[in-house]
Motif scaffolding. Structure first.
Motif, mmCIF file in Angstrom:
data_model
loop_
_atom_site.group_PDB
_atom_site.id
_atom_site.type_symbol
_atom_site.label_atom_id
_atom_site.label_comp_id
_atom_site.label_asym_id
_atom_site.label_seq_id
_atom_site.Cartn_x
_atom_site.Cartn_y
_atom_site.Cartn_z
ATOM 1 N N CYS A 80 35.091 -33.833 -91.772
ATOM 2 C CA CYS A 80 36.480 -33.044 -92.164
ATOM 3 C C CYS A 80 36.224 -31.654 -91.153
ATOM 4 N N ALA A 82 37.685 -29.092 -92.512
ATOM 5 C CA ALA A 82 37.105 -28.058 -93.525
ATOM 6 C C ALA A 82 37.625 -28.918 -94.839
ATOM 7 N N ARG A 83 37.035 -28.400 -95.854
ATOM 8 C CA ARG A 83 37.240 -29.065 -97.406
ATOM 9 C C ARG A 83 38.736 -28.548 -97.737
ATOM 10 N N PHE A 86 42.267 -29.565 -102.798
ATOM 11 C CA PHE A 86 42.611 -30.623 -103.722
ATOM 12 C C PHE A 86 41.623 -31.423 -103.624
ATOM 13 N N CYS A 87 40.797 -31.843 -102.710
ATOM 14 C CA CYS A 87 40.070 -32.908 -102.328
ATOM 15 C C CYS A 87 38.547 -33.277 -103.002
ATOM 16 N N PHE A 89 36.804 -35.589 -101.856
ATOM 17 C CA PHE A 89 36.080 -36.724 -100.929
ATOM 18 C C PHE A 89 35.453 -36.038 -99.738
ATOM 19 N N TYR A 90 35.523 -34.756 -99.787
ATOM 20 C CA TYR A 90 34.912 -33.993 -98.524
ATOM 21 C C TYR A 90 33.277 -34.408 -98.714
ATOM 22 N N GLY A 131 38.890 -41.636 -94.221
ATOM 23 C CA GLY A 131 37.907 -40.666 -94.189
ATOM 24 C C GLY A 131 37.991 -39.741 -95.415
ATOM 25 N N GLY A 132 37.473 -38.590 -95.418
ATOM 26 C CA GLY A 132 37.244 -37.924 -93.899
ATOM 27 C C GLY A 132 38.515 -37.935 -93.002
ATOM 28 N N ARG A 166 44.712 -35.889 -89.599
ATOM 29 C CA ARG A 166 45.465 -34.660 -89.929
ATOM 30 C C ARG A 166 46.223 -34.380 -88.447
ATOM 31 N N ARG A 203 45.575 -26.365 -95.001
ATOM 32 C CA ARG A 203 46.234 -26.876 -93.802
ATOM 33 C C ARG A 203 46.442 -25.894 -92.901
HETATM 34 S S1 SF4 Z 1 39.031 -36.085 -96.957
HETATM 35 FE FE1 SF4 Z 1 41.236 -35.514 -96.148
HETATM 36 S S2 SF4 Z 1 42.065 -34.300 -97.999
HETATM 37 FE FE2 SF4 Z 1 39.564 -34.206 -98.071
HETATM 38 S S3 SF4 Z 1 38.755 -32.454 -97.181
HETATM 39 FE FE3 SF4 Z 1 38.919 -34.199 -95.579
HETATM 40 S S4 SF4 Z 1 40.633 -33.929 -94.502
HETATM 41 FE FE4 SF4 Z 1 40.826 -32.761 -96.570
#
Ligand code: SF4
Length: 470
Positions: A80, A82-83, A86-87, A89-90, A131-132, A166, A203
Protein backbone atom coordinates in the motif's frame (compact mmCIF):
# COMPACT_ATOMS: atom_id res chain seq x y z
CA UNK A 1 -35.53 -28.39 20.31
CA UNK A 2 -32.96 -25.78 21.40
CA UNK A 3 -34.36 -22.28 20.83
CA UNK A 4 -33.75 -20.10 23.90
CA UNK A 5 -30.24 -18.80 23.04
CA UNK A 6 -31.44 -17.85 19.57
CA UNK A 7 -34.71 -16.15 20.46
CA UNK A 8 -35.05 -12.39 20.06
CA UNK A 9 -37.20 -10.01 22.08
CA UNK A 10 -40.01 -8.21 20.27
CA UNK A 11 -39.23 -4.67 21.35
CA UNK A 12 -36.97 -2.97 18.73
CA UNK A 13 -34.51 -1.42 21.19
CA UNK A 14 -33.97 -4.81 22.82
CA UNK A 15 -33.60 -6.55 19.46
CA UNK A 16 -30.91 -4.04 18.53
CA UNK A 17 -29.19 -4.51 21.87
CA UNK A 18 -29.10 -8.29 21.45
CA UNK A 19 -27.98 -8.21 17.81
CA UNK A 20 -25.27 -5.60 18.56
CA UNK A 21 -23.75 -7.76 21.28
CA UNK A 22 -20.43 -9.30 20.32
CA UNK A 23 -20.88 -12.64 18.58
CA UNK A 24 -20.37 -15.55 20.91
CA UNK A 25 -19.15 -17.65 17.97
CA UNK A 26 -21.85 -20.30 18.09
CA UNK A 27 -20.22 -21.80 15.01
CA UNK A 28 -16.71 -21.77 16.41
CA UNK A 29 -14.52 -24.32 14.70
CA UNK A 30 -16.67 -24.08 11.56
CA UNK A 31 -13.75 -23.14 9.37
CA UNK A 32 -11.60 -25.95 10.69
CA UNK A 33 -10.06 -26.73 14.03
CA UNK A 34 -6.30 -26.22 14.31
CA UNK A 35 -4.70 -29.60 13.67
CA UNK A 36 -2.81 -31.29 16.50
CA UNK A 37 0.06 -31.94 14.13
CA UNK A 38 0.90 -29.49 11.36
CA UNK A 39 -0.03 -31.14 8.04
CA UNK A 40 2.58 -31.45 5.31
CA UNK A 41 1.34 -28.55 3.19
CA UNK A 42 3.06 -29.71 -0.01
CA UNK A 43 1.48 -33.13 0.33
CA UNK A 44 -1.95 -31.61 0.90
CA UNK A 45 -1.58 -29.31 -2.09
CA UNK A 46 -0.46 -32.13 -4.39
CA UNK A 47 -3.39 -34.28 -3.28
CA UNK A 48 -5.78 -31.45 -4.16
CA UNK A 49 -4.22 -31.24 -7.57
CA UNK A 50 -4.85 -34.92 -8.22
CA UNK A 51 -8.51 -34.59 -7.23
CA UNK A 52 -8.98 -31.56 -9.44
CA UNK A 53 -7.45 -33.16 -12.52
CA UNK A 54 -10.33 -35.58 -12.68
CA UNK A 55 -13.06 -32.97 -12.43
CA UNK A 56 -13.15 -31.42 -15.87
CA UNK A 57 -16.75 -31.42 -17.01
CA UNK A 58 -16.66 -28.87 -19.80
CA UNK A 59 -19.00 -26.74 -17.75
CA UNK A 60 -19.36 -23.12 -18.78
CA UNK A 61 -18.95 -20.46 -16.13
CA UNK A 62 -22.18 -19.80 -14.34
CA UNK A 63 -21.12 -17.41 -11.62
CA UNK A 64 -23.18 -19.39 -9.18
CA UNK A 65 -25.85 -20.94 -11.34
CA UNK A 66 -25.65 -24.59 -12.20
CA UNK A 67 -24.91 -27.48 -9.92
CA UNK A 68 -21.53 -26.59 -8.47
CA UNK A 69 -20.09 -23.46 -6.92
CA UNK A 70 -17.79 -21.32 -9.04
CA UNK A 71 -14.03 -21.66 -9.18
CA UNK A 72 -12.29 -18.51 -7.91
CA UNK A 73 -8.64 -17.46 -8.19
CA UNK A 74 -7.68 -15.00 -5.47
CA UNK A 75 -4.41 -13.10 -6.05
CA UNK A 76 -3.04 -11.05 -3.16
CA UNK A 77 -0.87 -7.92 -3.57
CA UNK A 78 0.25 -6.88 -0.06
CA UNK A 79 1.60 -3.38 -0.78
CA UNK A 80 0.00 0.00 0.00
CA UNK A 81 1.07 3.59 -0.62
CA UNK A 82 0.25 4.42 2.99
CA UNK A 83 -1.74 2.98 5.85
CA UNK A 84 -5.37 4.19 5.85
CA UNK A 85 -6.63 5.31 9.24
CA UNK A 86 -9.37 2.68 9.57
CA UNK A 87 -7.47 -0.30 8.14
CA UNK A 88 -6.37 -3.48 9.86
CA UNK A 89 -4.86 -5.07 6.74
CA UNK A 90 -1.86 -2.85 5.98
CA UNK A 91 1.33 -4.92 5.52
CA UNK A 92 4.06 -3.40 3.32
CA UNK A 93 4.90 0.04 1.97
CA UNK A 94 5.04 0.29 -1.83
CA UNK A 95 8.58 0.05 -3.15
CA UNK A 96 9.52 -0.24 -6.83
CA UNK A 97 12.16 -2.90 -6.43
CA UNK A 98 10.19 -4.98 -3.91
CA UNK A 99 7.08 -4.90 -6.09
CA UNK A 100 8.94 -6.00 -9.22
CA UNK A 101 10.53 -8.82 -7.26
CA UNK A 102 7.12 -9.77 -5.87
CA UNK A 103 5.58 -9.79 -9.37
CA UNK A 104 8.30 -12.15 -10.59
CA UNK A 105 7.60 -14.51 -7.71
CA UNK A 106 3.84 -14.35 -8.25
CA UNK A 107 4.38 -15.30 -11.89
CA UNK A 108 6.54 -18.19 -10.75
CA UNK A 109 3.85 -19.36 -8.33
CA UNK A 110 1.20 -19.13 -11.08
CA UNK A 111 3.43 -21.14 -13.40
CA UNK A 112 4.06 -23.80 -10.79
CA UNK A 113 0.33 -24.36 -10.26
CA UNK A 114 -0.30 -24.40 -14.01
CA UNK A 115 2.64 -26.77 -14.66
CA UNK A 116 1.10 -29.28 -12.27
CA UNK A 117 -2.09 -29.22 -14.29
CA UNK A 118 -3.96 -28.22 -11.17
CA UNK A 119 -7.14 -26.29 -11.95
CA UNK A 120 -6.22 -26.02 -15.61
CA UNK A 121 -9.15 -28.08 -16.88
CA UNK A 122 -12.05 -26.37 -15.15
CA UNK A 123 -13.11 -22.88 -16.28
CA UNK A 124 -12.20 -20.16 -13.80
CA UNK A 125 -15.39 -18.21 -13.11
CA UNK A 126 -14.02 -15.42 -10.92
CA UNK A 127 -10.58 -13.82 -10.54
CA UNK A 128 -9.96 -11.28 -7.82
CA UNK A 129 -6.79 -9.24 -7.29
CA UNK A 130 -7.09 -8.03 -3.69
CA UNK A 131 -4.79 -6.47 -1.15
CA UNK A 132 -3.23 -4.27 -0.20
CA UNK A 133 -3.44 -2.21 -3.34
CA UNK A 134 -3.14 -4.15 -6.61
CA UNK A 135 -3.63 -0.89 -8.58
CA UNK A 136 -0.28 0.27 -7.15
CA UNK A 137 1.51 -2.22 -9.43
CA UNK A 138 2.86 -0.74 -12.65
CA UNK A 139 0.99 -1.11 -15.94
CA UNK A 140 3.59 -3.61 -17.08
CA UNK A 141 3.32 -5.69 -13.90
CA UNK A 142 -0.49 -5.73 -14.07
CA UNK A 143 -0.38 -6.74 -17.73
CA UNK A 144 2.10 -9.55 -17.11
CA UNK A 145 0.08 -11.02 -14.26
CA UNK A 146 -3.33 -10.82 -15.94
CA UNK A 147 -1.97 -12.14 -19.23
CA UNK A 148 -0.18 -15.04 -17.53
CA UNK A 149 -3.40 -16.21 -15.87
CA UNK A 150 -5.21 -16.06 -19.20
CA UNK A 151 -2.39 -17.94 -20.94
CA UNK A 152 -1.99 -20.70 -18.39
CA UNK A 153 -5.57 -21.39 -17.25
CA UNK A 154 -9.01 -21.70 -18.81
CA UNK A 155 -10.47 -18.37 -17.84
CA UNK A 156 -14.19 -18.46 -18.58
CA UNK A 157 -15.46 -16.06 -21.27
CA UNK A 158 -18.04 -14.97 -18.67
CA UNK A 159 -15.42 -14.37 -15.96
CA UNK A 160 -15.75 -11.58 -13.42
CA UNK A 161 -12.12 -10.38 -13.26
CA UNK A 162 -11.60 -7.70 -10.63
CA UNK A 163 -8.65 -5.49 -9.81
CA UNK A 164 -9.05 -3.87 -6.40
CA UNK A 165 -7.33 -0.68 -5.38
CA UNK A 166 -7.30 3.06 -5.20
CA UNK A 167 -7.95 5.84 -7.67
CA UNK A 168 -4.71 7.57 -6.65
CA UNK A 169 -2.02 6.90 -9.26
CA UNK A 170 -4.26 4.57 -11.23
CA UNK A 171 -3.37 6.31 -14.46
CA UNK A 172 -4.66 5.77 -17.99
CA UNK A 173 -1.76 3.44 -18.80
CA UNK A 174 -2.59 1.13 -15.89
CA UNK A 175 -6.31 1.18 -16.71
CA UNK A 176 -5.62 0.24 -20.33
CA UNK A 177 -3.14 -2.46 -19.33
CA UNK A 178 -5.83 -4.10 -17.19
CA UNK A 179 -8.76 -4.00 -19.60
CA UNK A 180 -6.66 -4.79 -22.67
CA UNK A 181 -5.26 -7.91 -21.01
CA UNK A 182 -8.58 -9.21 -19.71
CA UNK A 183 -9.72 -7.61 -16.43
CA UNK A 184 -13.32 -6.38 -16.49
CA UNK A 185 -14.04 -4.89 -13.07
CA UNK A 186 -12.36 -2.32 -10.83
CA UNK A 187 -13.21 -2.13 -7.16
CA UNK A 188 -12.07 1.12 -5.55
CA UNK A 189 -11.88 1.80 -1.84
CA UNK A 190 -13.42 5.26 -2.19
CA UNK A 191 -14.88 5.23 1.36
CA UNK A 192 -16.17 8.82 1.13
CA UNK A 193 -16.71 11.55 -1.46
CA UNK A 194 -16.10 14.25 1.19
CA UNK A 195 -12.63 15.77 0.68
CA UNK A 196 -12.02 16.52 4.34
CA UNK A 197 -13.01 13.03 5.45
CA UNK A 198 -10.97 11.46 2.67
CA UNK A 199 -7.84 13.32 3.78
CA UNK A 200 -8.51 12.26 7.35
CA UNK A 201 -8.62 8.62 6.25
CA UNK A 202 -5.36 8.92 4.33
CA UNK A 203 -6.92 9.27 0.84
CA UNK A 204 -5.18 11.84 -1.32
CA UNK A 205 -7.62 12.83 -4.09
CA UNK A 206 -10.25 15.49 -3.46
CA UNK A 207 -13.94 14.93 -4.20
CA UNK A 208 -13.61 16.77 -7.55
CA UNK A 209 -10.47 14.87 -8.59
CA UNK A 210 -12.06 11.59 -7.65
CA UNK A 211 -15.26 12.19 -9.65
CA UNK A 212 -13.22 13.41 -12.61
CA UNK A 213 -10.96 10.39 -12.48
CA UNK A 214 -13.87 7.95 -12.28
CA UNK A 215 -15.39 9.63 -15.33
CA UNK A 216 -12.08 9.32 -17.21
CA UNK A 217 -11.66 5.63 -16.32
CA UNK A 218 -15.23 5.00 -17.50
CA UNK A 219 -14.43 6.82 -20.73
CA UNK A 220 -11.48 4.47 -21.33
CA UNK A 221 -13.31 1.27 -20.34
CA UNK A 222 -16.83 1.91 -21.57
CA UNK A 223 -18.78 -1.34 -21.40
CA UNK A 224 -15.61 -3.39 -21.04
CA UNK A 225 -15.40 -2.95 -17.27
CA UNK A 226 -17.61 -2.24 -14.28
CA UNK A 227 -16.48 0.46 -11.86
CA UNK A 228 -17.38 -0.32 -8.27
CA UNK A 229 -16.67 1.46 -5.00
CA UNK A 230 -16.98 0.95 -1.25
CA UNK A 231 -18.54 3.71 0.83
CA UNK A 232 -18.40 3.83 4.62
CA UNK A 233 -20.90 5.61 6.86
CA UNK A 234 -20.49 6.73 10.45
CA UNK A 235 -16.98 8.20 9.93
CA UNK A 236 -15.54 10.59 12.57
CA UNK A 237 -17.37 13.90 12.39
CA UNK A 238 -19.56 12.82 9.45
CA UNK A 239 -23.09 14.16 9.69
CA UNK A 240 -25.96 11.93 8.78
CA UNK A 241 -27.16 14.50 6.24
CA UNK A 242 -23.74 14.53 4.55
CA UNK A 243 -23.73 10.75 4.32
CA UNK A 244 -26.87 10.89 2.19
CA UNK A 245 -26.37 14.16 0.32
CA UNK A 246 -22.63 14.06 -0.38
CA UNK A 247 -22.12 10.31 -0.74
CA UNK A 248 -25.17 8.20 -1.57
CA UNK A 249 -26.77 10.80 -3.86
CA UNK A 250 -23.39 11.65 -5.37
CA UNK A 251 -22.95 8.00 -6.29
CA UNK A 252 -26.15 8.08 -8.30
CA UNK A 253 -26.17 11.63 -9.65
CA UNK A 254 -22.52 12.58 -10.18
CA UNK A 255 -20.34 9.47 -10.35
CA UNK A 256 -19.53 7.07 -13.19
CA UNK A 257 -19.85 4.08 -10.84
CA UNK A 258 -21.67 0.93 -11.95
CA UNK A 259 -21.77 -0.60 -8.48
CA UNK A 260 -21.52 0.44 -4.86
CA UNK A 261 -21.12 -1.29 -1.52
CA UNK A 262 -22.22 0.54 1.64
CA UNK A 263 -20.64 -0.34 4.98
CA UNK A 264 -21.03 0.78 8.53
CA UNK A 265 -17.60 1.76 9.90
CA UNK A 266 -15.92 -1.03 11.86
CA UNK A 267 -13.47 0.34 14.36
CA UNK A 268 -10.41 -1.85 14.88
CA UNK A 269 -9.24 -1.37 18.47
CA UNK A 270 -6.07 0.72 18.54
CA UNK A 271 -6.49 1.91 14.93
CA UNK A 272 -5.83 5.64 14.32
CA UNK A 273 -9.50 6.19 13.55
CA UNK A 274 -10.53 5.20 17.06
CA UNK A 275 -8.68 8.25 18.41
CA UNK A 276 -10.22 10.58 15.79
CA UNK A 277 -13.60 10.21 17.41
CA UNK A 278 -12.13 11.71 20.59
CA UNK A 279 -11.30 14.96 18.81
CA UNK A 280 -14.05 15.10 16.16
CA UNK A 281 -16.92 13.36 17.92
CA UNK A 282 -19.84 12.19 15.81
CA UNK A 283 -20.19 8.61 16.95
CA UNK A 284 -23.52 7.47 15.55
CA UNK A 285 -25.74 5.25 17.65
CA UNK A 286 -26.65 1.82 16.34
CA UNK A 287 -30.20 3.04 15.69
CA UNK A 288 -28.85 5.94 13.60
CA UNK A 289 -26.69 3.56 11.57
CA UNK A 290 -29.61 1.23 10.91
CA UNK A 291 -31.75 4.16 9.74
CA UNK A 292 -29.02 5.48 7.44
CA UNK A 293 -28.48 2.00 5.99
CA UNK A 294 -32.23 1.80 5.27
CA UNK A 295 -32.37 5.30 3.82
CA UNK A 296 -29.41 4.68 1.51
CA UNK A 297 -30.83 1.35 0.29
CA UNK A 298 -34.28 2.82 -0.32
CA UNK A 299 -32.82 5.78 -2.18
CA UNK A 300 -30.67 3.63 -4.51
CA UNK A 301 -33.48 1.19 -5.22
CA UNK A 302 -35.94 4.02 -5.96
CA UNK A 303 -33.31 5.57 -8.29
CA UNK A 304 -33.29 2.33 -10.31
CA UNK A 305 -30.28 0.50 -8.82
CA UNK A 306 -30.62 -3.23 -8.31
CA UNK A 307 -29.92 -4.56 -4.83
CA UNK A 308 -27.48 -7.45 -5.33
CA UNK A 309 -26.82 -8.29 -1.68
CA UNK A 310 -27.62 -6.88 1.73
CA UNK A 311 -25.05 -4.10 1.16
CA UNK A 312 -24.32 -4.06 -2.57
CA UNK A 313 -26.07 -2.33 -5.48
CA UNK A 314 -25.62 -2.35 -9.24
CA UNK A 315 -26.66 0.45 -11.58
CA UNK A 316 -26.67 -1.82 -14.63
CA UNK A 317 -25.96 -5.37 -15.81
CA UNK A 318 -22.19 -4.74 -15.92
CA UNK A 319 -22.04 -5.15 -12.15
CA UNK A 320 -22.68 -8.71 -10.91
CA UNK A 321 -20.97 -8.76 -7.50
CA UNK A 322 -19.96 -12.41 -7.90
CA UNK A 323 -16.74 -12.41 -5.90
CA UNK A 324 -18.17 -10.80 -2.77
CA UNK A 325 -21.04 -13.24 -2.75
CA UNK A 326 -19.21 -16.46 -3.54
CA UNK A 327 -16.29 -15.77 -1.22
CA UNK A 328 -18.82 -16.35 1.58
CA UNK A 329 -21.07 -18.84 -0.10
CA UNK A 330 -18.82 -21.81 -0.73
CA UNK A 331 -16.78 -21.15 -3.86
CA UNK A 332 -13.62 -23.17 -4.37
CA UNK A 333 -11.01 -20.46 -3.91
CA UNK A 334 -7.43 -21.02 -5.05
CA UNK A 335 -5.01 -18.62 -3.32
CA UNK A 336 -2.00 -16.99 -4.98
CA UNK A 337 0.41 -14.55 -3.34
CA UNK A 338 1.70 -13.60 0.07
CA UNK A 339 -1.07 -13.62 2.69
CA UNK A 340 -3.74 -14.99 0.31
CA UNK A 341 -6.41 -17.23 1.77
CA UNK A 342 -8.51 -19.86 0.05
CA UNK A 343 -10.59 -22.95 0.37
CA UNK A 344 -10.01 -25.92 -1.90
CA UNK A 345 -11.17 -29.53 -1.92
CA UNK A 346 -12.42 -29.40 1.66
CA UNK A 347 -9.27 -27.67 2.96
CA UNK A 348 -8.97 -24.15 4.30
CA UNK A 349 -5.64 -22.72 3.11
CA UNK A 350 -3.71 -19.68 4.30
CA UNK A 351 -0.56 -18.74 2.42
CA UNK A 352 2.32 -17.32 4.43
CA UNK A 353 1.86 -13.62 5.22
CA UNK A 354 5.55 -13.03 5.78
CA UNK A 355 6.99 -11.53 2.61
CA UNK A 356 10.53 -12.93 3.07
CA UNK A 357 9.12 -16.39 3.80
CA UNK A 358 6.85 -16.16 0.75
CA UNK A 359 9.72 -15.24 -1.57
CA UNK A 360 11.91 -18.02 -0.17
CA UNK A 361 9.23 -20.70 -0.52
CA UNK A 362 8.39 -19.70 -4.10
CA UNK A 363 12.12 -19.57 -4.92
CA UNK A 364 12.39 -23.19 -3.75
CA UNK A 365 9.48 -24.15 -6.00
CA UNK A 366 7.06 -24.72 -3.11
CA UNK A 367 3.41 -23.67 -2.93
CA UNK A 368 3.84 -21.01 -0.20
CA UNK A 369 1.19 -22.30 2.19
CA UNK A 370 1.64 -21.17 5.78
CA UNK A 371 -1.18 -23.19 7.29
CA UNK A 372 -3.95 -25.47 6.14
CA UNK A 373 -6.67 -27.38 7.90
CA UNK A 374 -9.38 -29.80 6.90
CA UNK A 375 -12.80 -28.19 6.92
CA UNK A 376 -15.28 -30.02 9.14
CA UNK A 377 -18.40 -31.35 7.38
CA UNK A 378 -20.40 -28.66 9.25
CA UNK A 379 -18.68 -25.95 7.17
CA UNK A 380 -21.17 -26.74 4.42
CA UNK A 381 -23.96 -25.53 6.75
CA UNK A 382 -22.26 -22.16 6.92
CA UNK A 383 -21.85 -21.78 3.19
CA UNK A 384 -25.40 -22.96 2.45
CA UNK A 385 -26.87 -20.41 4.85
CA UNK A 386 -24.43 -17.65 3.85
CA UNK A 387 -25.41 -18.21 0.21
CA UNK A 388 -29.03 -17.38 1.01
CA UNK A 389 -28.62 -14.66 3.63
CA UNK A 390 -26.00 -12.96 1.47
CA UNK A 391 -28.78 -12.38 -1.05
CA UNK A 392 -31.06 -11.29 1.81
CA UNK A 393 -33.44 -14.23 2.16
CA UNK A 394 -33.86 -17.59 3.86
CA UNK A 395 -35.81 -20.66 2.75
CA UNK A 396 -36.17 -23.12 5.63
CA UNK A 397 -37.18 -25.98 3.31
CA UNK A 398 -33.70 -25.89 1.74
CA UNK A 399 -32.30 -27.25 5.03
CA UNK A 400 -34.68 -30.15 5.58
CA UNK A 401 -32.79 -31.70 8.50
CA UNK A 402 -33.82 -28.93 10.88
CA UNK A 403 -37.19 -27.63 12.08
CA UNK A 404 -36.90 -23.83 11.90
CA UNK A 405 -40.56 -23.12 12.77
CA UNK A 406 -40.02 -21.53 16.21
CA UNK A 407 -37.12 -19.31 15.15
CA UNK A 408 -38.73 -18.26 11.89
CA UNK A 409 -41.83 -17.05 13.77
CA UNK A 410 -39.85 -15.41 16.55
CA UNK A 411 -37.57 -13.48 14.16
CA UNK A 412 -40.60 -12.35 12.15
CA UNK A 413 -42.09 -10.88 15.37
CA UNK A 414 -38.74 -9.20 16.03
CA UNK A 415 -38.92 -7.68 12.49
CA UNK A 416 -35.67 -9.29 11.36
CA UNK A 417 -37.40 -10.79 8.35
CA UNK A 418 -40.85 -11.09 6.78
CA UNK A 419 -42.42 -13.91 4.80
CA UNK A 420 -42.21 -12.37 1.34
CA UNK A 421 -43.73 -15.42 -0.34
CA UNK A 422 -44.83 -18.79 1.07
CA UNK A 423 -41.83 -20.48 2.69
CA UNK A 424 -39.38 -17.67 1.86
CA UNK A 425 -38.26 -15.08 4.41
CA UNK A 426 -36.76 -11.78 3.27
CA UNK A 427 -34.54 -9.79 5.61
CA UNK A 428 -35.95 -6.40 6.57
CA UNK A 429 -33.62 -3.38 6.51
CA UNK A 430 -32.94 -4.12 10.19
CA UNK A 431 -32.11 -7.75 9.31
CA UNK A 432 -29.88 -6.64 6.44
CA UNK A 433 -27.93 -4.30 8.69
CA UNK A 434 -27.31 -7.13 11.16
CA UNK A 435 -26.86 -9.80 8.48
CA UNK A 436 -23.51 -11.14 9.80
CA UNK A 437 -24.96 -11.60 13.27
CA UNK A 438 -28.25 -13.03 11.94
CA UNK A 439 -26.21 -15.52 9.89
CA UNK A 440 -24.09 -16.45 12.87
CA UNK A 441 -27.21 -17.07 15.00
CA UNK A 442 -28.90 -19.07 12.27
CA UNK A 443 -25.80 -21.27 11.94
CA UNK A 444 -25.82 -21.72 15.72
CA UNK A 445 -29.50 -22.69 15.67
CA UNK A 446 -28.93 -25.12 12.79
CA UNK A 447 -25.96 -26.75 14.50
CA UNK A 448 -27.68 -27.00 17.86
CA UNK A 449 -30.78 -28.57 16.38
CA UNK A 450 -29.29 -30.87 13.79
CA UNK A 451 -26.91 -32.65 16.13
CA UNK A 452 -28.06 -36.17 16.89
CA UNK A 453 -28.00 -37.39 20.48
CA UNK A 454 -25.17 -39.73 19.45
CA UNK A 455 -23.11 -36.79 18.13
CA UNK A 456 -23.83 -34.73 21.23
CA UNK A 457 -22.70 -37.57 23.50
CA UNK A 458 -19.58 -38.10 21.39
CA UNK A 459 -18.72 -34.40 21.58
CA UNK A 460 -19.32 -34.29 25.34
CA UNK A 461 -17.11 -37.40 25.68
CA UNK A 462 -14.33 -35.80 23.63
CA UNK A 463 -14.45 -32.65 25.74
CA UNK A 464 -14.28 -34.73 28.92
CA UNK A 465 -11.31 -36.71 27.58
CA UNK A 466 -9.54 -33.48 26.60
CA UNK A 467 -10.06 -32.17 30.14
CA UNK A 468 -8.74 -35.38 31.68
CA UNK A 469 -5.68 -35.36 29.38
CA UNK A 470 -5.07 -31.62 29.77
S1 SF4 B 1 -5.29 -2.39 2.44
FE1 SF4 B 1 -6.56 -0.79 1.49
S2 SF4 B 1 -7.53 0.25 3.22
FE2 SF4 B 1 -5.78 -0.92 4.05
S3 SF4 B 1 -4.04 0.49 4.13
FE3 SF4 B 1 -3.97 -0.58 2.15
S4 SF4 B 1 -5.09 0.75 0.71
FE4 SF4 B 1 -5.63 1.41 2.80
Amino acid sequence: MITAPFELPVERAKVIEKLSAKASAPHGGMMGDPPKEKPDTEKVWKSLGKEEQGTSDGRQATGGEGDRPPLVFYVHVPFCIARCAFCGFYRNQTDDEAMENYTRHLLKEIDRVADEGVFTKRPVDIVYFGGGTPTALTADQLRRLITRLHERFTISPKVEFTIEGRIYNFDDERVRACVDSGANRFSFGVQSFETELRRLLGRRNSREELLERLARIKEICGERAALVADLIYGLPGQTQADWMERNVKTTHLDSALDGVDIYSLKIFPGSPIEKMFDSRGGRWSEEERIRRHAEACDYLVSAGWKQLSTTHFGRNALERNLYNHWAMAGAEMVPFGCGAGGSVGGWSIMQTGDLADYLEKVEKGLKPIGMCMKLPPAASVRTALAGQLGYGWFEPASMPQVDYTPIVKNWASACVWTESEPGRYRLTRLGEYFQPKVLSMLIGYTMANSMSIGDALKMAGQKLMAKIRG
